[in-house]
Design a protein around this motif. Structure first.
Motif, mmCIF file in Angstrom:
data_model
loop_
_atom_site.group_PDB
_atom_site.id
_atom_site.type_symbol
_atom_site.label_atom_id
_atom_site.label_comp_id
_atom_site.label_asym_id
_atom_site.label_seq_id
_atom_site.Cartn_x
_atom_site.Cartn_y
_atom_site.Cartn_z
ATOM 1 N N PRO A 68 0.802 -1.216 0.000
ATOM 2 C CA PRO A 68 0.000 0.000 0.000
ATOM 3 C C PRO A 68 0.837 1.270 0.000
ATOM 4 C CG PRO A 68 -0.769 -1.507 1.670
ATOM 5 C CD PRO A 68 0.540 -2.019 1.180
ATOM 6 N N GLU A 91 -7.406 12.541 0.760
ATOM 7 C CA GLU A 91 -6.937 12.140 2.099
ATOM 8 C C GLU A 91 -6.951 10.625 2.275
ATOM 9 O OE1 GLU A 91 -9.436 14.229 4.776
ATOM 10 O OE2 GLU A 91 -8.156 16.021 4.824
ATOM 11 N N LEU A 92 -7.848 9.940 1.572
ATOM 12 C CA LEU A 92 -7.894 8.485 1.691
ATOM 13 C C LEU A 92 -6.597 7.849 1.213
ATOM 14 C CD1 LEU A 92 -11.538 7.620 0.685
ATOM 15 C CD2 LEU A 92 -10.445 7.278 2.887
ATOM 16 N N GLY A 93 -5.862 8.575 0.385
ATOM 17 C CA GLY A 93 -4.566 8.057 -0.035
ATOM 18 C C GLY A 93 -3.603 7.924 1.119
ATOM 19 N N LEU A 95 -4.271 6.527 3.893
ATOM 20 C CA LEU A 95 -4.662 5.394 4.736
ATOM 21 C C LEU A 95 -3.531 4.438 5.058
ATOM 22 C CD1 LEU A 95 -8.227 4.610 4.685
ATOM 23 C CD2 LEU A 95 -6.840 2.634 5.143
ATOM 24 N N PRO A 96 -2.632 4.132 4.100
ATOM 25 C CA PRO A 96 -1.547 3.197 4.447
ATOM 26 C C PRO A 96 -0.641 3.720 5.559
ATOM 27 C CG PRO A 96 -1.671 3.513 2.089
ATOM 28 C CD PRO A 96 -2.582 4.498 2.694
ATOM 29 N N VAL A 98 -1.788 6.203 7.964
ATOM 30 C CA VAL A 98 -2.564 6.675 9.101
ATOM 31 C C VAL A 98 -3.331 5.531 9.770
ATOM 32 C CG1 VAL A 98 -4.698 7.955 9.482
ATOM 33 C CG2 VAL A 98 -2.764 9.079 8.448
ATOM 34 N N LEU A 100 -6.476 2.802 10.529
ATOM 35 C CA LEU A 100 -7.931 2.901 10.628
ATOM 36 C C LEU A 100 -8.396 3.922 11.661
ATOM 37 C CD1 LEU A 100 -9.079 -0.821 10.405
ATOM 38 C CD2 LEU A 100 -9.247 0.931 8.666
ATOM 39 N N ARG A 102 -6.157 6.581 13.526
ATOM 40 C CA ARG A 102 -5.514 7.868 13.800
ATOM 41 C C ARG A 102 -6.098 8.969 12.959
ATOM 42 N NH1 ARG A 102 -0.772 9.597 12.708
ATOM 43 N NH2 ARG A 102 0.056 7.922 11.431
ATOM 44 N N LEU A 104 -5.570 12.513 10.827
ATOM 45 C CA LEU A 104 -4.470 12.966 9.970
ATOM 46 C C LEU A 104 -3.632 14.011 10.695
ATOM 47 C CD1 LEU A 104 -6.272 11.598 7.784
ATOM 48 C CD2 LEU A 104 -5.493 13.351 6.232
ATOM 49 N N GLN A 148 -0.426 8.680 -1.673
ATOM 50 C CA GLN A 148 0.116 7.461 -1.082
ATOM 51 C C GLN A 148 1.640 7.471 -1.049
ATOM 52 O OE1 GLN A 148 -2.897 4.812 -3.465
ATOM 53 N NE2 GLN A 148 -1.668 3.434 -2.222
ATOM 54 N N THR B 259 -5.855 -1.619 -2.722
ATOM 55 C CA THR B 259 -4.499 -1.121 -2.953
ATOM 56 C C THR B 259 -4.123 -0.050 -1.948
ATOM 57 O OG1 THR B 259 -5.305 0.518 -4.517
ATOM 58 C CG2 THR B 259 -4.585 -1.599 -5.400
ATOM 59 N N VAL B 260 -5.094 0.491 -1.249
ATOM 60 C CA VAL B 260 -4.780 1.480 -0.224
ATOM 61 C C VAL B 260 -4.573 0.787 1.118
ATOM 62 C CG1 VAL B 260 -5.910 3.376 1.013
ATOM 63 C CG2 VAL B 260 -5.786 3.416 -1.418
#
Lengths: 261, 361, 309
Positions: A68, A91-93, A95-96, A98, A100, A102, A104, A148, B259-260
Motif C-alpha cells: 500500500p 486524504e484516503l490516499g 490510509l496506508p 494513518v 484505521l 488515527r 491525519l 500514497q 491497494t490502499v
C-alpha cells in the motif's frame, strides 16, 4: 537503477479462460512503461496482477516494499462518491500511513496538499466530487494515488476522459514523477502518447509480443497484424512520433509533405 | 502557471468539514436527550413534566421502590420503553448506515441479509412452542412463565442463523461478492418468510401474537430487557465503528480500497458481524421495525459529513431520535389505545424518505 | 242462502271464514320464506335461508350429513340432538367428546377441501370469515355465519335449528341458556362488582366492553377496566391497565405479569388473583355457542371465588 516491480513468467486464468500467459516484465525506478495492445489482450489483467489485486496462477510478482505504501493503482472506471469533497478523497490516499483510527497529522495534510498541486486539482480542493467533470475526477484520482507517496504508479487508461490539454498535463505530471524516481506503468490505447514513454510492452492474446523502446515496438509491421488495421507512423521534426490508424504510408494524403511536419 | 499554484496558500478547509461532522453528532445528541424527556412525559396516562423528572431523579438514585402512582408508571414503564426505543433506533440507524456503505447502495437497510426473516422465524417458533410446552411443564418449576421470554433468545438465534446461511450461500456463487451477498440475502429472506407464514397459519391461535410481534412492540420493555440488549447493541455498534475508515475507502471501489491497504474480506466480515449483532439485539426484544435503518443514514448524510467516522454515530443518534418520536406517536395518537410502532415508522418514514429524495443531494 | 245471509251471526261467520282464508294465505307466504309455519315446530322443505355473508342458502330436504367447521356450530348441532348426523368437524371442535372423535377437516384458513367433498355432506356450516367459494364450487351447500355478539348467539341457534328441522329443540335450548344466564346475573348482582382485565395477547390486546367476552364479563359481575370506544379488541397501553388497577386479571399466568415492568403494583397481581384459564374453561368463555352460560359461570367463579358455582 533499482527494480521496483517485476513479474516473472506469470499466468492467470479467469475460470477456464487463460487470460495472461507467460508474461515477464520489470519496472525500473524513473521509467515510464506503456502497456499497449488491442482490446482483450489482457492489459488490465496484467495491471491488476502487478497491483496485487489478482494472484497469479503460475509465476511470481515481486514488489520492493510494502504494497500500500509502494504501489498506487488507478482503476479504469472511476468510482467516487459524489457527496465527498476532493480533499476528502485525496486524504484516503494517506490510509496506508494513518491506519484505521488515527487522525491525519499536519504532515499528512502537507502531503495531501502537495499531491493535489501536482495533480493540478488544488483549486478544487473543497468542491464536491459530484460537481466535477470527468477529466477533473480523473485528476482527483491521480491526486489520491500521489498522496500514497508511491514508488510505483499503475494507471489503467488514464487519458480516457481527458481533453488534449489535460492529456499533455497528465503526461508532464507523470514525467515529473518519473524524474523523482517513481516508476510508472500505464495501459494506453493512445499510441501517440505511448510513443512518449520510455518503454513499450505490447500484449496480444495474453502474451508478450514485443517490449523495448517505443521506436522498436511501434512499427507498422508489428502493430498492423495485431491491431488488425493499417497504420502509419509519422515523425515530427522534434523527434516525436504520431501514429495514424487506418492509413498507410502510401495512402496518406500528406505523404509528399512529410518533411514539413 | 504551476509555480503560482505552489505559492498561493491553500486555506485549511478540513476543520470546516470535520467540525460539521462533530457538530452534527453533538447537536443530534442534545436533540435526542430532549426528545427522550419529552417522550417520557407523554403517553396514555397524563403525567406532568415535573412528575416525570422527579421519577427520573428518584429512580436514578436507586429509590425506585418509593415511587407511587403515575411516577411509578413513569419510571417503570415510560423510561425503559423510551430508552429501549432509543437503543433500538441507534442499532438500526448505525447498521443501516454500515450496510449502505458496505454495499454502496443507498437502498440497503439492516435487514438486507435475511436478519429480519430469521428473527421472525425464531420468534414464531418460540410462540408456537410456548403454547405446546406449557401444559407439559405445568407441574414443574418451569411453569413460572419463562415462555414469552424465549422469544428474544429464539429470534436472536434465528437472525444469526439467517445471516450465516446467507454468507455460506453467497460463497458458493460465482458472481462478485457483493452481488452474491445481495442475491443470497433475498433468497434466504424469501424462504424464511414462507416458512414463517406456514407456521403462523398452522397455528391460528398464535397468528395474532406473531403478527403483532412482527410489527414492532416496545410496550413490554423493562429495565432488565434494556440491560440484556445493551451489551450486544454496544458491541455491534462498536465493531461497526472500528471499520468506519475502511468503509470510507470502500467507497472508492473494492480494488482501490485494497491497494490502499484495506483488507476487504475482513472489512466485509466485520461489518456484517457488527451490523447483524446490533440488528439482532434490536429485533429480538422489539420485533421488526422498518424504515428507521433506511432513512436515518440518508437524513444524517445530508446534515453532516458523509464520512463513516461521523456518519455511524450520527445515524445512531438520528435513528434513536426517529424511533423515540415514532413510539411517542404510536402511544399518543389514539390513546389510550396504541398503534404498532412499525406501522408508524412506515407511515412517517415513507413520505419523509420521499421528501429527502426530492430535495436532492 | 236467502234469509240466512242477512243474519248477523252468519255475516260474522262468513267474515271470519274469509279472514281465516286470507290469514292462511299470508302464513303460507311466510312459510315459503322461512320454511316454517309460524308457531310450528317443523321446517317445511325446501328452505331458503340467508346467511351472514348475504348469500341465499337453499336446502331441498332435511340435511342428513353435516360438516361443521366452527366449534360453536359443532356444539350447537350436538345440543340440538343431531350430533349423529355430523360427519366431520374442524381441528378445534373438541366438545362434546363425541365430536372430538370425528374426522378433522382443517382449521380456519386451510380446510381440507377434498376430504370434505368426499364425505358428501348436504350442509356445511362455516364461520363468516371462511372462504366459501371453493366449497361452493365443489357443489356443496354452505351456510356461513357465527354469533358476533352475545345476543347473536340465540339468533344463530334458532337459524341452525330451522335449517335442521329442530325448531322446538332450538327454542328450548335458547330458553334454557337464557334462564342460566339470568341466574348468573342475579347472583352477580347480589355481590359486589369486581374490576377486571382480560388479556388476549401480550402486546397487550384486550377485550372491549361491547365485545362478546366483554359482555360476558359484565354479566358475570365484572367491570372491565378498558373503557368503551376503543373497539372490541383494542391494543392498549399497559399504562391504562396499571392505572385501572383491576382486582382480577384473566388470560395470563401470574409469573408473566410479575416480569412486566410496573405490573407488580396492580391489586390483582399483589393479591395473586391472576388466572390463566385452562383450555377446558377458556373455550367456554370464547366460543359463542350453547355453553355461554357455563362460560359465564367460569368467569363468575374467578371474580367471586367465595360464592358457590
Amino acid at each position: 537503477m533499482t527494480i521496483l516491480l517485476d513479474a516473472a513468467h506469470v499466468d492467470f486464468s479467469y475460470g477456464p479462460r487463460r487470460v495472461v500467459c507467460d508474461v515477464t516484465l520489470s519496472l525500473r525506478s524513473g521509467e515510464i512503461v506503456a502497456l499497449i495492445g488491442p482490446n482483450g489482450a489482457g492489459k488490465t489483467t496484467v495491471l491488476k496482477l502487478l497491483a496485487g489485486l489478482l494472484i497469479p496462477d503460475v509465476g511470481r510478482i515481486g514488489v520492493s516494499g510494502s504494497r500500500p505504501r509502494t504501489v498506487a493503482y488507478l482503476a479504469q472506471a472511476d468510482e467516487l462518491p459524489s457527496d465527498w469533497s476532493v480533499r476528502e478523497v485525496v486524504e484516503l490516499g494517506r490510509l496506508p500511513y494513518v491506519g484505521l483510527f488515527r487522525d491525519l497529522a499536519p504532515h499528512d495534510d502537507r502531503i495531501v496538499r502537495d499531491a493535489m498541486e501536482r495533480a493540478k486539482v488544488a483549486l478544487l480542493a473543497d468542491r464536491l466530487v459530484g460537481t466535477l467533470s470527468g477529466g477533473e475526477r480523473q485528476r482527483v484520482t491521480l491526486a489520491r494515488a500521489l498522496a500514497q507517496e508511491p514508488r510505483v504508479l499503475l494507471l489503467d487508461e488514464p487519458t480516457a476522459h481527458l481533453d488534449l490539454r489535460h492529456r499533455v498535463d497528465l503526461f508532464s505530471t507523470l514525467r515529473a514523477e518519473a524524474a523523482r524516481g517513481v516508476g510508472v506503468v500505464a495501459v494506453m490505447h493512445d499510441l501517440t502518447f505511448a510513443a512518449q514513454a520510455d518503454a513499450c510492452v505490447l500484449l496480444a492474446d495474453g502474451r508478450l509480443r514485443a517490449e523495448g523502446r517505443p521506436g522498436d515496438v511501434l512499427r507498422p509491421d508489428l502493430l498492423s497484424p495485431i491491431y488488425e488495421t493499417d497504420l502509419a507512423l509519422l515523425h515530427a521534426p522534434d523527434g516525436r512520433v504520431v501514429v495514424v490508424p487506418g492509413a498507410t504510408k502510401e495512402r496518406a494524403p500528406w505523404t509528399r509533405n512529410q518533411e514539413s511536419l | 502557471m504551476t509555480s503560482t499554484l505552489v505559492e498561493r496558500p491553500i486555506p485549511r478547509m478540513p476543520t470546516r468539514r470535520r467540525a460539521r461532522g462533530l457538530g452534527t453528532i453533538v447537536g443530534s445528541g442534545l436533540i435526542l436527550a430532549a426528545v427522550i424527556v419529552l417522550s417520557a412525559a407523554n403517553g396514555a396516562m397524563p403525567i406532568t413534566l415535573r412528575e416525570t423528572l422527579h421519577a427520573l431523579s428518584r429512580g436514578a438514585q436507586g429509590h425506585a421502590s418509593l415511587l407511587e402512582g403515575v411516577e411509578a408508571i413513569a419510571w417503570n414503564l415510560r423510561f425503559p420503553r423510551v430508552l429501549m426505543a432509543a437503543l433500538v433506533g441507534a442499532c438500526l440507524g448505525s447498521s443501516g448506515a454500515a450496510m449502505q456503505g458496505l454495499f454502496r447502495n443507498p437502498l440497503a437497510d439492516p435487514y438486507l441479509l435475511g436478519v429480519a426473516s430469521g428473527a421472525a422465524l425464531g420468534a414464531t417458533l418460540a410462540f408456537s412452542l410456548s403454547g405446546h410446552l406449557e401444559p407439559a411443564f405445568s407441574e414443574t418449576p418451569f411453569e413460572k412463565g419463562t415462555f414469552p421470554s424465549l422469544v428474544p433468545l429464539f429470534s436472536s438465534v434465528g437472525a444469526a442463523g439467517a445471516v450465516v446461511t446467507t454468507l455460506l450461500l453467497a460463497r458458493a456463487g460465482a458472481k462478485s461478492s457483493t452481488s452474491s451477498l445481495l442475491l443470497s440475502g433475498v433468497v434466504v429472506g424469501g424462504v424464511l418468510v414462507s416458512l414463517t407464514t406456514y407456521l403462523m397459519l398452522r397455528d391460528a391461535d398464535r397468528l395474532r401474537a406473531v403478527f403483532s410481534w412482527s410489527l414492532g412492540n416496545l410496550a413490554s420493555s423493562s429495565w432488565s430487557d434494556l440491560g440484556h440488549a445493551l451489551p450486544y447493541a454496544a458491541s455491534g455498534m462498536g465493531l461497526l465503528y472500528a471499520f468506519a475508515r475502511g468503509l470510507d475507502a470502500l467507497q472508492l471501489g473494492e480494488d482501490t480500497a485494497r491497494t490502499v491497504g484495506v483488507r476487504v474480506g475482513t472489512l466485509r466480515a466485520g461489518v456484517i458481524a457488527g451490523a447483524s449483532l446490533a440488528t439482532a439485539a434490536a429485533v429480538a426484544f422489539v420485533g421488526i421495525i422498518g424504515f428507521v435503518g433506511l432513512v436515518a443514514p440518508h437524513a444524517m448524510r445530508r446534515i453532516g459529513a458523509p464520512h463513516h467516522r461521523a456518519l455511524l454515530p450520527a445515524s445512531a443518534l438520528g435513528g434513536a431520535t426517529l424511533l423515540v418520536l415514532a413510539d411517542l406517536g404510536a402511544r399518543t395518537v389514539i390513546r389510550p389505545a396504541e398503534l404498532p410502532v412499525g406501522v408508524v415508522t412506515t407511515l412517517i418514514g415513507g413520505p419523509f424518505f420521499l421528501w429527502l429524495l426530492r430535495r436532492g443531494p | 242462502m236467502g234469509p240466512l245471509s242477512r243474519s248477523p251471526v252468519v255475516r260474522v261467520f262468513l267474515v271470519a271464514l274469509v279472514a281465516l282464508a286470507i290469514g292462511c294465505q299470508r302464513d303460507a307466504g311466510i312459510a315459503e320464506r322461512t320454511g316454517a309455519a309460524p308457531g310450528s315446530t317443523s321446517s317445511a322443505y325446501p328452505i331458503e335461508i340467508r346467511d351472514d355473508l348475504g348469500r341465499t342458502v337453499s336446502l331441498p330436504a332435511e340435511p342428513r350429513r353435516i360438516v361443521s367447521l366452527l366449534p360453536s356450530h359443532t356444539e350447537t348441532l350436538f345440543a340440538l340432538g343431531v350430533g349423529a348426523r355430523v360427519v366431520g368437524v374442524d381441528d378445534y371442535s373438541d366438545d362434546p367428546p363425541e365430536a372430538a372423535r370425528l374426522p378433522r377437516l382443517g382449521g380456519l384458513y386451510d380446510a381440507h377441501l377434498e376430504e370434505i367433498v368426499s364425505l358428501e355432506p348436504d350442509l356445511v356450516l362455516v364461520s363468516e370469515q371462511a372462504r366459501t367459494e371453493a366449497l361452493e364450487r365443489s357443489g356443496l351447500t354452505v351456510w356461513g355465519g357465527s354469533a358476533r355478539s352475545f345476543e347473536d348467539v340465540f339468533r344463530v341457534i334458532q337459524t341452525i335449528g330451522r335449517m335442521l328441522n329442530r325448531i322446538s329443540e332450538a327454542t328450548r335450548l335458547s330458553e334454557t341458556i337464557r334462564k342460566e344466564v339470568i341466574a348468573v346475573e342475579q347472583r352477580a348482582a347480589a355481590g359486589e362488582r369486581v374490576s377486571v382485565y382480560y388479556e388476549l395477547d401480550a402486546a397487550p390486546y384486550t377485550v372491549g366492553p361491547s365485545s362478546f367476552v366483554g359482555v360476558m364479563l359484565e354479566k358475570a359481575g365484572g367491570d372491565n377496566v378498558i373503557p368503551a370506544g376503543l373497539g372490541d379488541f383494542p391494543r392498549v397501553s399497559p399504562e391504562l391497565v396499571i392505572a385501572g388497577n383491576p382486582s382480577v386479571i384473566l388470560g395470563v399466568p401470574l409469573a408473566d405479569l410479575v416480569a412486566r415492568p410496573g405490573w407488580d403494583r396492580i391489586a390483582a397481581v399483589r393479591d395473586g388473583r391472576v388466572y390463566r384459564l385452562p383450555p377446558e374453561e377458556s373455550r367456554l368463555v370464547v366460543r359463542p355457542g350453547p355453553r355461554i352460560a357455563e362460560g359465564m359461570r367460569v368467569l363468575a367463579r374467578r371474580l367471586h371465588p367465595g360464592d358457590s358455582p
